[in-house]
Design an enzyme around this catalytic site. Structure first.
Site, PDB file in Angstrom:
ATOM      1  N   GLY A  73      -9.106  26.596  11.202  1.00 40.29           N
ATOM      2  CA  GLY A  73      -9.795  25.502  12.342  1.00 40.29           C
ATOM      3  C   GLY A  73     -10.880  26.016  13.094  1.00 40.29           C
ATOM      4  N   SER A  74     -11.461  25.316  14.234  1.00 42.14           N
ATOM      5  CA  SER A  74     -12.520  25.777  15.013  1.00 42.14           C
ATOM      6  C   SER A  74     -12.102  27.294  15.497  1.00 42.14           C
ATOM      7  CB  SER A  74     -12.799  24.937  16.016  1.00 42.14           C
ATOM      8  OG  SER A  74     -11.820  24.786  16.953  1.00 42.14           O
ATOM      9  N   MET A  75     -11.221  27.877  16.099  1.00 43.99           N
ATOM     10  CA  MET A  75     -10.859  28.945  16.406  1.00 43.99           C
ATOM     11  C   MET A  75     -11.001  29.805  15.593  1.00 43.99           C
ATOM     12  SD  MET A  75     -10.722  30.855  19.445  1.00 43.99           S
ATOM     13  CE  MET A  75      -9.820  29.764  20.735  1.00 43.99           C
ATOM     14  N   SER A  76     -10.212  29.706  14.449  1.00 46.58           N
ATOM     15  CA  SER A  76     -10.076  30.601  13.247  1.00 46.58           C
ATOM     16  C   SER A  76     -11.532  30.821  12.673  1.00 46.58           C
ATOM     17  CB  SER A  76      -9.130  30.157  12.088  1.00 46.58           C
ATOM     18  OG  SER A  76      -7.766  29.915  12.612  1.00 46.58           O
ATOM     19  N   THR A 102      -5.837  22.006  25.223  1.00 51.78           N
ATOM     20  CA  THR A 102      -6.207  23.220  24.369  1.00 51.78           C
ATOM     21  C   THR A 102      -5.074  23.927  24.284  1.00 51.78           C
ATOM     22  OG1 THR A 102      -6.904  24.354  26.185  1.00 51.78           O
ATOM     23  CG2 THR A 102      -8.467  22.739  25.694  1.00 51.78           C
ATOM     24  N   CYS A 103      -5.338  25.395  24.000  1.00 49.53           N
ATOM     25  CA  CYS A 103      -4.177  26.039  23.657  1.00 49.53           C
ATOM     26  C   CYS A 103      -3.625  26.941  25.023  1.00 49.53           C
ATOM     27  CB  CYS A 103      -4.749  27.606  22.715  1.00 49.53           C
ATOM     28  SG  CYS A 103      -6.069  28.531  23.764  1.00 49.53           S
ATOM     29  N   ASN A 104      -4.293  26.447  25.925  1.00 48.58           N
ATOM     30  CA  ASN A 104      -3.924  27.093  27.325  1.00 48.58           C
ATOM     31  C   ASN A 104      -4.060  25.934  28.424  1.00 48.58           C
ATOM     32  OD1 ASN A 104      -6.527  27.487  28.035  1.00 48.58           O
ATOM     33  ND2 ASN A 104      -6.782  29.075  27.342  1.00 48.58           N
TER      34      ASN A 104
END
Length: 497
Positions: free
Chosen positions: A194-197, A49-51
């Protein structure tokens, strides 16, 4: 079960390391294929993931598995092993299960209780299934993690302990003001589709922004997101899509920008933001490196190093040394960077009239958030589910042996009945059926109590040896036991998400 997880996250590594270690989709696939080709691993999947980046595997040797998985993470992330090792954490067997269940419940997220991690866990499982690298253990584990996460959200108020990363980021941009009041009438630019955006765009629409512009490298995906925002019964926000080349022009009209792309370099430079605002920009000199204690290189000692607070000391020192102060004056442009690696140049924070919130500042802000009582309730759920999962796995481990024992007993009965037919050929069908049923009942009664008891014993901690004892006592063919395991593993209805 010999479950091993080796990984790094926002809790163990600074953002600069996480950025460099991020894995693209094709790199994740290659990592899993290489992990399965390595000798210690029988199955594997990766949660990226991003983190966080975590490699899960079923291994036959702990130390060899740690060494191999750490090396593979370094090779595929492009960060040297010597540099990466101090930030890695290692969990094994029940601790690994506890870690994933905690992650699924949002206890290990930057914003406690956020639910997006469930979708990311589902994606990790789907990737392992698609590549056939996730076997029985990881299928069971990740399926159960999804159920545990959903249970935590449905049975507790963990959602109140934190918000989604997007919501929390907008609250930080609003700087204490009501988000709806802050957002009302603003023009928003969302970079990425994408999903987060998409979540960011939907959240902005609900908060009451006047207009949303979506920019994405693939125009069709941007158009699709705009179409979703404008669907009947939605928020009614005005939205349209633009090409990425138009971002510079859109910056001049935007009040708030949210960016989350998969780009490996910066999407918005400080120079571009300064130009959009009509400001001059001069690059600042590099800040001196922070003087902090070095973390231990041994992964086995790293967990203790994190727990005693040394990791937090490092992260705080790195933040003080590298994160610039926010620019002065009233906020003309609010920037929310949710990407990893980062999309927006950190130097934009020094521009007058610019407020920047990124993954690093979100981590720092969420660390000070009060823990809700619901978190303790979720921890109890996790502990109970870990115990239940361990018992189920230990019981499942002995099942092939019990099945093989009953198969052997059925074969003995069939052989004796055939021998009886040869000795007493004049038996009629009714007599033969009655004798056969009687012999089977005797065998079943003799085996019932021992097999039930051995399953109970095997489900307890330290019960793995009962399967070996059963095979030895009844002289069971190891190949027969293995054949039962393979049949169970190849069941097409097993482990599908």
């Amino acid at each position: 079960m010999s479950l091993l997880v080796v990984g790094l996250s926002h809790r163990s590594a600074p953002v600069s390391v996480l950025e460099r270690a991020s894995l693209a989709a094709e790199t994740q696939a290659k990592l899993l294929q290489d992990t399965l080709a390595a000798e210690p691993a029988a199955e594997a999947t990766v949660l990226a993931t991003c983190n966080r980046i975590e490699l899960y595997a079923d291994v036959d040797k702990f130390h060899a598995g740690v060494a191999e998985l750490s090396t593979l993470l370094a090779q595929h992330s492009g960060v040297g092993l010597d540099e990466l090792t101090p930030y890695l954490y290692v969990h094994y067997e029940d601790r690994a299960v506890h870690h994933l269940f905690s992650v699924a419940c949002g206890l290990d997220s930057m914003v406690v209780g956020e639910g997006q991690i469930l979708g990311q866990i589902k994606d990790a499982l789907a990737l392992g299934q698609e590549l056939h690298t996730a076997g029985r253990l990881l299928n069971d584990l990740f399926q159960q993690a999804l159920r545990v996460g959903k249970r935590a959200h449905s049975e507790t108020g963990i959602d109140r302990a934190g918000q989604s990363l997007v919501t929390f980021g907008l609250e930080q941009l609003a700087a204490g003001a009501d988000v709806a009041d802050w957002a009302r009438g603003k023009r928003a630019l969302v970079i990425g589709a994408g999903s987060m955006s998409s979540l960011a765009a939907a959240t902005l629409a609900r908060t009451g922004v006047a207009e949303i512009v979506v920019a994405n490298r693939t125009r069709a995906r941007a158009d699709r997101l705009v179409e979703i925002l404008g669907q009947p019964g939605g928020t009614g926000v005005a939205a349209h899509a633009v090409e990425m080349a138009a971002v510079s022009d859109e910056l001049t009209r935007a009040d708030v920008v949210v960016s989350c792309t998969g780009a490996t370099g910066l999407v918005l430079t400080a120079e571009a933001v300064a130009g959009a605002l009509g400001l001059a920009f001069a690059p600042a000199h590099e800040a001196p490196a922070a003087s902090v204690p070095a973390p231990p290189a041994d992964p086995d000692r790293h967990a203790a190093w994190v727990e005693n607070g040394s990791a937090g000391t490092v992260r705080q020192a790195v933040r003080r040394a590298t994160v610039p102060a926010q620019g002065a004056g009233p906020v003309r442009l609010a920037l929310l960077d949710l990407a990893m690696p980062r999309d927006i140049d950190g130097a934009t924070a020094r521009l007058d009239g610019v407020r920047l919130v990124d993954i690093e500042s979100l981590a720092e802000a969420s660390a000070d958030a009060p823990m809700a009582a619901d978190v303790d309730q979720v921890r109890t759920i996790v502990a109970d589910e870990v115990a239940a999962f361990g018992a189920a796995q230990r019981a499942a481990h002995i099942t092939p042996t019990v099945v093989a024992l009953r198969t052997m007993a059925a074969g003995v009965v069939a052989g004796e009945i055939a021998r009886l037919d040869g000795r007493l050929p004049d038996l009629d069908e009714k007599q033969r059926a009655e004798i056969t049923q009687t012999v089977r009942r005797v065998v079943d009664k003799l085996l019932h109590a021992p097999t039930v008891r051995v399953k109970q014993l095997a489900s307890e901690p330290g019960g793995a040896g009962y399967a070996d004892a059963l095979r030895e006592l009844f002289d069971l063919d190891p190949q027969t036991v293995a054949a039962v395991s393979r049949a169970d593993l190849n069941d097409p209805n097993r482990g599908r998400s």
